[in-house]
Scaffold this motif. Structure first.
Motif, short mmCIF file in Angstrom:
data_model
loop_
_atom_site.label_atom_id
_atom_site.label_comp_id
_atom_site.label_asym_id
_atom_site.label_seq_id
_atom_site.Cartn_x
_atom_site.Cartn_y
_atom_site.Cartn_z
N TYR A 66 0.80 -1.23 0.00
CA TYR A 66 0.00 0.00 0.00
C TYR A 66 0.83 1.28 0.00
CZ TYR A 66 -3.38 -3.52 1.12
OH TYR A 66 -4.15 -4.66 1.08
N GLY A 67 2.12 1.16 0.17
CA GLY A 67 2.94 2.37 0.17
C GLY A 67 4.40 2.03 0.27
N LYS A 68 5.22 3.01 -0.08
CA LYS A 68 6.66 2.77 -0.06
C LYS A 68 7.20 3.02 1.35
CE LYS A 68 10.49 3.57 -3.07
NZ LYS A 68 11.25 4.68 -3.55
N PHE A 89 6.55 5.71 6.29
CA PHE A 89 6.39 5.64 4.84
C PHE A 89 7.04 6.83 4.16
CE2 PHE A 89 3.12 2.80 6.34
CZ PHE A 89 3.07 1.81 5.38
N HIS A 94 0.48 7.51 1.75
CA HIS A 94 0.57 6.07 2.02
C HIS A 94 -0.13 5.72 3.34
CE1 HIS A 94 4.43 6.30 -0.58
NE2 HIS A 94 3.34 6.19 -1.32
N LYS A 97 -3.76 5.61 2.73
CA LYS A 97 -4.10 4.35 2.07
C LYS A 97 -4.17 3.21 3.12
CE LYS A 97 -4.75 1.75 -1.48
NZ LYS A 97 -6.11 1.75 -1.95
#
Ligand code: CTP
Ligand code: MG
Length: 526
Positions: A66-68, A89, A94, A97
């Motif tokens: 869902y995210g970096k 994140f 993110h 999310k």
């Protein structure tokens, strides 16, 4: 590629990410930039409770969808009962999310709030059973274990000079990167909970969390501001309807704090044991944050304390010896029972810190506040509640160097001189003024007068009773004796001064009896 961290002992107090060099000479970071950086970091972070260290792999894989992820910290709390992955994140979206895909359970039995305090349930049993191989990944374990006296003695025992011991004590006990992150995260969690009603609310950490004088388990001082910046949109034709409130109306402040405490108690996960101390000069709400294990004090009318933290941060940045010396004095005072965890007629850590800063001013290593004020420019102007002037030069690299002296005194020498200076200081008639940078005549009778540098008519050590002042100077004289008689005390340095204090006093006491005897003998000869 995400960076996996364990406890970062040797990293410079607050300079992570903001500087490339982690040396004593690293670039100066302005306080406002530092606070902003830490706040943004907190806004990009989630705290996820996991079953055990073995779940780190799963939670990392799951959240990466869902995210970096920028950083992951694994830690378990002091009693090893709970485990957490603290994830930062790359971007705040993110987090949005992550929260949008998170769920509540047991709807009938909860208040369904959204917060970044989550727990991880493993629905995919096959993943749960995979064995976590530490060698293959870069996860690291950290236990939030607060160093006890015994641990610190072990560290200091093998160090030969007092100066190096002072530095090691500082490095081993100072608040580290994860400690700062968790404190800013805790502040942001509360702020976020009130965003619906007050979109511009800010809950800002101050005190030892941000001034660089904080220990690993220091409390978290928070100040609530309804509007982070009060800027009227002069070109807007539409004005919000509002209700009356004034920060100087104590009754209103108490009412608002009562409500805030109620919401925190009922709605915000992680917050427990709320105590309202609303009759005090500065009303506060005390509470414990169970997930981050941090004790917090939230106030609303304490803006000058926020700038005081900035001033202390700046002084700490001006010379690398300031913070190690303050840590040593605080540890010494705690072990002499001169300071206590509760409020009372004794000296506080804050007052002790001011004494150390004032001592550095006497050596011209630190400048008086008056000088910082005279060098301030228009960007430095800060007026609190329209009467407290918190204006001073913010950029320490602009301090005229001719006003300061480069002194190479070792930390050991500074420590001894500190005790010498105050053990004979005339507290009867003199007050400590960091504004002037020199002692001034006491404005009123009290045991110990340390002028509040920003609220000039206040004495920050007003609470200290005369007996406590005597005890402080008595313990300082003992400290001087202990430092000057190291050879009689097995050369243990700081260990004698801080931890074996009773032993040192006993040796001193016996010795003074022997001297008396010598005199008696001399007399008999005469
Ligand atoms: N403060 C102040 N005037 C006082 C007491 C406190 O301006 N009379 C401000 C200082 O900025 C101080 C902060 O409030 O740093 C928090 O106070 P406190 O928690 O008592 O001290 P800390 O510096 O945070 O030290 P500790 O680690 O012991 O909590
Ligand atoms: Mg504090």
């Amino acid at each position: 590629m995400a960076i996996f961290h364990k406890y970062l002992y040797n990293i410079n107090f607050l300079h992570t990410d903001l500087t490339t060099k982690e040396t004593k000479e690293s670039k100066y970071i302005m306080y406002d930039d530092l606070i902003e950086h830490r706040r943004l970091q907190a806004q990009r972070s989630v705290l996820i409770e996991i079953q055990s260290y073995r779940s780190c792999n799963d939670v990392h894989k799951y959240c990466s969808r869902y995210g970096k992820i920028k950083n992951i910290f694994y830690y378990s709390n002091s009693r090893l009962l709970r485990h957490f992955a603290f994830i930062e994140f790359e971007h705040q979206e993110h987090i949005d999310k992550i929260l949008s895909i998170s769920t509540h359970i047991n709807y009938e039995q909860i208040i369904p709030v959204h917060s970044s305090n989550l727990w991880y349930r493993n629905l995919n049993k096959s993943i749960n059973n995979t064995i976590f191989k530490e060698s293959k990944t870069q996860f690291c374990k950290y236990t939030c274990k607060i160093l006890q006296d015994g641990d610190i003695i072990k560290i200091l025992k093998d160090i030969s000079t007092i100066s190096e011991q002072i530095l090691s004590l500082y490095e081993a006990t100072k608040l580290n990167d994860i400690g700062v992150r968790l404190r800013f995260y805790t502040a942001y969690q509360i702020e976020r909970s009130f965003h619906g009603l007050f979109p511009n609310i800010a809950i800002l950490p101050f005190g030892s969390t941000v001034n660089g004088f904080g220990k690993q388990n220091c409390d978290l001082d928070l100040s609530l501001h309804f509007e982070k910046e009060k800027i009227e949109k002069m070109n807007s034709n539409l004005v919000f309807h509002t209700k009356y409130f004034s920060i100087t109306d104590k009754h209103r402040v108490q009412n608002v704090m009562e409500i805030i405490a109620g919401i925190m108690n009922i709605c915000i996960p992680g917050i427990f044991n709320i105590r309202k101390i609303l009759q005090a000069r500065v009303p506060i709400i005390k509470f414990d944050h169970k997930l981050t294990e941090i004790e917090c004090d939230l106030s609303m009318t304490n803006t000058s304390a926020y700038y005081m933290s900035e001033l202390l941060y700046m002084y700490g940045e001006m010379d690398w010896r300031v913070r190690p010396l303050i840590f040593t004095i605080k540890a010494w005072a705690k072990n002499c029972s001169l300071t206590k965890d509760t409020a009372g007629p004794w000296i506080t850590n804050f007052s002790l810190s001011l004494l150390v800063l004032f001592f550095f001013q006497q050596l011209k290593i630190l400048p008086p506040l008056d000088l910082l004020q005279s060098c301030a420019n228009t960007n430095d102007i800060r007026l609190v509640d329209s009467h407290i002037d918190c204006t001073f030069l913010r950029d320490i690299t602009k301090i005229p160097q001719y006003t300061l002296e480069t002194k190479e005194e070792s930390l050991e020498k500074l420590l001894l001189n500190f005790f010498n200076y105050y053990s004979t200081f005339d507290f009867e008639t003199k007050a400590i003024s960091l504004r002037k940078g020199k002692p001034i005549l006491k404005p009123e009778q009290c045991a110990l007068y340390i002028c509040n540098p920003l609220e000039i008519n206040l004495n920050v050590s007003k609470n200290v009773k005369i007996e406590e002042k005597h005890r402080i100077q008595y313990e300082m004289r003992n400290a001087v004796w202990t430092m000057e008689n190291q050879s009689k005390l097995k050369n243990l340095g700081l260990i004698n001064l801080i931890f074996n204090r009773k032993e040192a006093v006993t040796v001193k006491f016996k010795e003074s009896i022997n001297i008396k005897k010598i005199f008696e003998t001399d007399n008999s000869i005469v």
